[in-house]
Write a protein that holds these residues in place. Structure first.
Motif, mmCIF file in Angstrom:
data_model
loop_
_atom_site.group_PDB
_atom_site.id
_atom_site.type_symbol
_atom_site.label_atom_id
_atom_site.label_comp_id
_atom_site.label_asym_id
_atom_site.label_seq_id
_atom_site.Cartn_x
_atom_site.Cartn_y
_atom_site.Cartn_z
ATOM 1 N N LYS A 1 46.418 41.690 -77.268
ATOM 2 C CA LYS A 1 46.852 42.850 -78.054
ATOM 3 C C LYS A 1 46.335 44.144 -77.440
ATOM 4 N N ASN B 1 44.587 33.125 -70.484
ATOM 5 C CA ASN B 1 45.664 34.062 -70.832
ATOM 6 C C ASN B 1 46.301 34.722 -69.614
ATOM 7 N N PRO C 1 34.037 34.459 -82.943
ATOM 8 C CA PRO C 1 35.459 34.116 -82.792
ATOM 9 C C PRO C 1 35.654 33.015 -81.752
ATOM 10 N N THR C 2 36.696 32.240 -81.950
ATOM 11 C CA THR C 2 37.014 31.177 -81.002
ATOM 12 C C THR C 2 37.664 31.784 -79.759
ATOM 13 N N THR C 3 37.827 30.971 -78.738
ATOM 14 C CA THR C 3 38.426 31.475 -77.503
ATOM 15 C C THR C 3 39.890 31.857 -77.724
ATOM 16 N N ASP C 4 40.587 31.127 -78.587
ATOM 17 C CA ASP C 4 41.982 31.483 -78.876
ATOM 18 C C ASP C 4 42.066 32.840 -79.571
ATOM 19 N N GLU C 5 41.156 33.089 -80.510
ATOM 20 C CA GLU C 5 41.150 34.384 -81.195
ATOM 21 C C GLU C 5 40.807 35.509 -80.223
ATOM 22 N N MET C 6 39.864 35.261 -79.319
ATOM 23 C CA MET C 6 39.500 36.276 -78.330
ATOM 24 C C MET C 6 40.657 36.549 -77.376
ATOM 25 N N ASP C 7 41.366 35.498 -76.959
ATOM 26 C CA ASP C 7 42.510 35.696 -76.073
ATOM 27 C C ASP C 7 43.614 36.482 -76.763
ATOM 28 N N THR C 8 43.842 36.212 -78.038
ATOM 29 C CA THR C 8 44.847 36.954 -78.789
ATOM 30 C C THR C 8 44.460 38.429 -78.899
ATOM 31 N N LEU C 9 43.187 38.678 -79.184
ATOM 32 C CA LEU C 9 42.717 40.057 -79.284
ATOM 33 C C LEU C 9 42.804 40.768 -77.938
#
Length: 187
Positions: free
Chosen positions: A70, A131, A59-67
């Motif tokens: 959450k 984040n 996963p990209t850093t944006d996807e990891m930050d979103t996860l």
């Protein structure tokens, strides 16, 4: 004299499993299920096994930050999910001074105060450089949820009559109220 020992059938079945059944070609494999027909010349089966054998994309850093955000919201809203059960337990314990109700009041104050003091430790695993601003809102929501839980403890203490809410509780020269009636227990 020769002794012949026969092995039980269940042992023989375990040592030599049955042959695999042939696959019906009209029923496709479920999504993500690698095909058992590795030697098949069917292109669909080869593409399925190739897709299943391919490593998962990181996963990209944006996807990891979103996860992470959450998951942080789930932690922040956790105290609010416990409030209904705590309120029912406090209501059921009654307003008299008994060991159970005193323990309930102690836990109603201890848990939110410890939660507020350990806010940083609760969210440090979700924190990254990108984040921090979003995590600040989550932390504020967590503290607000802990304050609501603390207010539930104050409600219980007030119901037990332990909060000084009358003037005579605060003023030394104020006379206590005279009761209109007296109740005498029967012998």
């Amino acid at each position: 004299m020769s002794t012949t020992t026969t092995i039980p059938t269940w042992v023989a079945d375990l040592q030599s499993p049955p042959a695999a059944k042939s696959k019906n070609g009209s029923i496709p494999d479920p999504p993500g299920y690698p095909s058992q027909l590795a030697g098949s010349k069917d292109k669909k089966a080869k593409s399925t096994t190739a897709a299943a054998a391919a490593p998962r994309k990181q996963p990209t850093t944006d996807e990891m930050d979103t996860l992470k955000l959450k998951k942080a919201w789930e932690v922040a809203l956790g105290p609010l999910k416990n409030l209904p059960m705590t309120a029912i337990m406090m209501y059921m314990s009654g307003n008299s001074l008994q060991i159970f109700s005193i323990m309930m009041v102690f836990m109603a104050f201890k848990n939110p105060i410890m939660g507020i003091l350990q806010t940083q430790q609760a969210f440090e695993r979700f924190e990254s450089e990108t984040n921090k601003s979003g995590l600040l809102q989550v932390k504020l929501a967590y503290v607000a949820a802990q304050l609501v839980a603390l207010a539930l403890g104050v409600w219980k203490v007030n119901g037990m009559g332990l909060l000084p809410t009358t003037r005579s509780d605060w003023l030394a020269w104020e006379a206590q109220r005279d009761p209109i009636e007296f109740a005498v227990p029967g012998l």
